[in-house]
Structure formats: C-alpha cells, structure tokens
Write a protein that holds these residues in place. Structure first.
Motif, PDB file in Angstrom:
ATOM      1  N   LEU A 122       5.160  -7.963   2.775  1.00  0.00           N
ATOM      2  CA  LEU A 122       4.451  -6.783   3.264  1.00  0.00           C
ATOM      3  C   LEU A 122       5.243  -5.516   2.945  1.00  0.00           C
ATOM      4  O   LEU A 122       4.680  -4.505   2.502  1.00  0.00           O
ATOM      5  N   VAL A 123       6.550  -5.582   3.168  1.00  0.00           N
ATOM      6  CA  VAL A 123       7.408  -4.424   2.906  1.00  0.00           C
ATOM      7  C   VAL A 123       7.415  -4.085   1.423  1.00  0.00           C
ATOM      8  O   VAL A 123       7.371  -2.907   1.032  1.00  0.00           O
ATOM      9  N   GLN A 127       6.436  -0.551  -0.359  1.00  0.00           N
ATOM     10  CA  GLN A 127       7.328   0.181  -1.253  1.00  0.00           C
ATOM     11  C   GLN A 127       6.665   0.475  -2.592  1.00  0.00           C
ATOM     12  O   GLN A 127       7.059   1.408  -3.300  1.00  0.00           O
ATOM     13  N   GLU A 128       5.650  -0.311  -2.929  1.00  0.00           N
ATOM     14  CA  GLU A 128       4.910  -0.047  -4.167  1.00  0.00           C
ATOM     15  C   GLU A 128       3.904   1.079  -4.003  1.00  0.00           C
ATOM     16  O   GLU A 128       3.285   1.501  -4.984  1.00  0.00           O
ATOM     17  N   TYR A 130       1.439   1.282  -1.155  1.00  0.00           N
ATOM     18  CA  TYR A 130       0.281   1.012  -0.298  1.00  0.00           C
ATOM     19  C   TYR A 130       0.570   1.450   1.134  1.00  0.00           C
ATOM     20  O   TYR A 130       1.666   1.227   1.659  1.00  0.00           O
ATOM     21  N   ASP A 131      -0.438   2.053   1.767  1.00  0.00           N
ATOM     22  CA  ASP A 131      -0.281   2.493   3.160  1.00  0.00           C
ATOM     23  C   ASP A 131      -0.623   1.399   4.159  1.00  0.00           C
ATOM     24  O   ASP A 131      -0.116   1.405   5.275  1.00  0.00           O
ATOM     25  N   VAL A 132      -1.515   0.499   3.790  1.00  0.00           N
ATOM     26  CA  VAL A 132      -1.901  -0.613   4.656  1.00  0.00           C
ATOM     27  C   VAL A 132      -1.805  -1.897   3.834  1.00  0.00           C
ATOM     28  O   VAL A 132      -2.439  -2.009   2.785  1.00  0.00           O
ATOM     29  N   VAL A 133      -1.007  -2.837   4.322  1.00  0.00           N
ATOM     30  CA  VAL A 133      -0.869  -4.136   3.661  1.00  0.00           C
ATOM     31  C   VAL A 133      -1.240  -5.197   4.691  1.00  0.00           C
ATOM     32  O   VAL A 133      -0.524  -5.392   5.675  1.00  0.00           O
ATOM     33  N   TYR A 134      -2.383  -5.855   4.498  1.00  0.00           N
ATOM     34  CA  TYR A 134      -2.864  -6.827   5.475  1.00  0.00           C
ATOM     35  C   TYR A 134      -2.697  -8.248   4.955  1.00  0.00           C
ATOM     36  O   TYR A 134      -2.680  -8.493   3.742  1.00  0.00           O
TER      37      TYR A 134
END
Length: 331
Positions: A122-123, A127-128, A130-134
């Motif tokens: 997720l982290v 770092q790439e 994305y604001d939301v990683v689900y």
C-alpha cells in the motif's frame, strides 16, 4: 515526493520525516489484539518512516481497552482514542481518521482478516503517486457460503446503482494520502457508508488484490440483521434507485389497473354484469396495498436519514484521548 526502493521484501525509504498513521477501530477484540499488534509492529519496523498506531476503542466491554493501554506503555508510537460508548465501526473509523496525524493513513481491522503484511505494498503505491490505495478481496476464507453470496450480491448491486464507482469486493482496508484524508473529513454526515465516501472524494485511486484470511480468533460482530441494515445504509446513502423503483412499480401498477378496468368495462358491455369474483378482488386490493406500503417504507428510509442529519449532533464523543508520545504535536 521522494520515492523508496526495494531491497528484497523490505521497503527502504530515504531518511525522511514523513509519518505513517495506522487507524485500528476495535470492539471486543481482546482475544486477538496481542497477535495483531505483534504482526503489525513487525511490518512497521521494516518501513523506514515514522509511524503511529491509533487504536479507537468503540465502547468495548471486555479487556480490549486494558490490553491497548498495556501495549501503549511498552510502545510510545501508540495512540488511544476511547469513545464514550459503542457508536459503530463507521463512526469509530471516522474518529480514528480525525486523530491520525500522518502524511498517509491506513485503515485496518484488528481481526487479522486483513493481513498487516500488505501494508508495504500500500505504501509503495502511495509513493508512486496514488492518493487512495485499496485492498480488493480475491477470496474470502473462513466465511459461510451464504455470507459470501450476500456480500457478492451487495457489492455488485451498490457498484451498479451508486452515483459514484465503488470498487467491488473492497472493504475499508486501504491507504489514504493526507489530502485525501482531509477531504474525507470534510464530510460529516451522520449516516456514514465509508466505502462510498472513500470513492466519492475522487483523487487517483488504485487497488491491490489479496486473499482475505479467516478471523484470528473469536467471531464476527456482524450478524445478518446488522449486515442487512448496513446494506440499506449503503443503498440509501449513495443512490436514489429505490425511490425510482418505487415510482416505476407504482406507474406499472397504475397502468395495469387502468387496462384491467377497461377490460372489465368492455366485458360488462358485451356480456352483461356478472358478480365479480371475490378472490380476484382480494388479490387485487392486497397487491396494490402492498405496493403502496412498500413505497411508503422506501420514502420513510430516506426521510429518517433527513431527520437524523437535521439534528446536527456530533458524530461521536471521546472519553479520553492519549496521543502517541513519540509524535510531536506539530506532527
């Protein structure tokens, strides 16, 4: 944003002051908390960022709070938000987000169905850019066939009918950037369907597939009645389809009644006026009455939510708040 590099299975971040917050709403989870914390702390120690773990005690009546406080005595990165009573998971999650101070915030349950070992992925996506990683479930282990079926139907129904695109088979386990968190916290509605709110705020979003494990211990706090009410919450919060369905059913029923009335008039003019059948009359009256009651019920669901929102009550009340001692107030 500086990006990290991978060395084996470990995510290495350049020396930075970025803070990662992990929000954990808990309700009567004393039988699994120690194992959850052990696995979570092991994962966080391999991510070279400062971190805090925000436990939100949602009115637990077992030893959950005492276990959290003992963990905090040994780990200065733990913060505790103790609510005055049980407000429900959606509200407890909101309380945790309110008190999280990280540049990125991760929501996770303590029952170990959502593995902490997924956090580095997720982290990395955050770092790439994305604001939301689900986290999207590819498999739901340890659940009955009926629960899997009902969950599948619900997610596909809400995905089809909602005014925003809500990812299928996706729960609350996800990472939010600080700007996404701040945007989410501007939404203070009482009836909170967090899965929909996460999607409503927009921003670049992406998913990571994973296999959901059985509970680490104990049993689910959600029975079928609560799941049914939760489904109603989602449908009425993010779609007006039930209102439209009620309108369409009413229009179709009225049309059929009108056509049936023409048929009766025509039959009477041609063949006379026989005595109307009692069964037909009862079925027609009961059917139309049922449709009316169903439509009134749908309207009542929406009106009840308007009533609750109009009272402007706070979402929750905090009994005590103990911030993480290793994190300075200015973050």
């Amino acid at each position: 944003m500086e990006t990290g590099v991978e060395q084996g299975d470990r995510l290495v971040e350049p020396k930075t002051q970025l803070l990662l917050s992990v929000v954990v709403p808990v309700f009567n989870e004393d039988d699994v908390l120690s194992e959850f914390y052990s696995r979570l702390s092991s994962v966080l120690s391999d991510i070279e960022m400062r971190h805090e773990v925000v436990f939100v005690n949602d009115g637990s009546v077992d030893n959950t709070l005492s276990i959290i406080e003992s963990l905090r005595c040994a780990d200065a990165n733990i913060a505790v938000v103790d609510l005055t009573r049980n407000f429900g998971k959606e509200i407890a999650l909101t309380a945790g987000l309110d008190h999280a101070r990280g540049d990125a915030v991760i929501n996770i349950d303590a029952d170990l169905q959502d593995p902490p070992e997924l956090i580095p992925q997720l982290v990395k996506k955050w770092q790439e850019g994305y604001d939301v990683v689900y986290a999207t479930r590819t498999e739901r282990r340890g659940e009955s066939g009926l629960r899997k079926l009902s969950a599948s139907i619900f997610y596909r129904l809400i995905h089809w009918s909602a005014s925003v695109q809500i990812p299928q088979d996706t729960g609350d386990y996800r990472l939010l950037s600080r700007r996404a968190t701040n945007a989410l916290l501007r939404l203070r509605e009482q009836h909170r369907f967090m899965k929909g709110l996460f999607s409503w705020i927009g921003y670049p979003q992406t998913g990571i597939p994973y296999q959901r494990e059985p509970r680490g211990a104990g049993c689910s706090k959600w029975n079928y009645w609560q799941l049914w009410n939760f489904a109603l919450e989602g449908l009425t919060s993010f779609t007006t389809v039930p209102l439209k369905v009620a309108s369409y059913v009413g229009a179709i029923t009225a049309t059929l009644a009108f056509l049936y009335g023409i048929k009766i008039i025509g039959t009477t003019l041609i063949y006379g006026d026989p005595v109307a059948g009692y069964p037909t009359l009862m079925v027609t009256v009961l059917f139309i009455g049922g449709v009316q009651l169903l439509s009134i019920g749908v309207l009542g669901e929406y009106m009840a939510r308007i009533f609750d929102e109009s009272k402007k009550r706070p979402l929750y009340l905090v009994k005590t708040y103990q911030p993480a001692e290793n994190i300075k107030p200015d973050g």
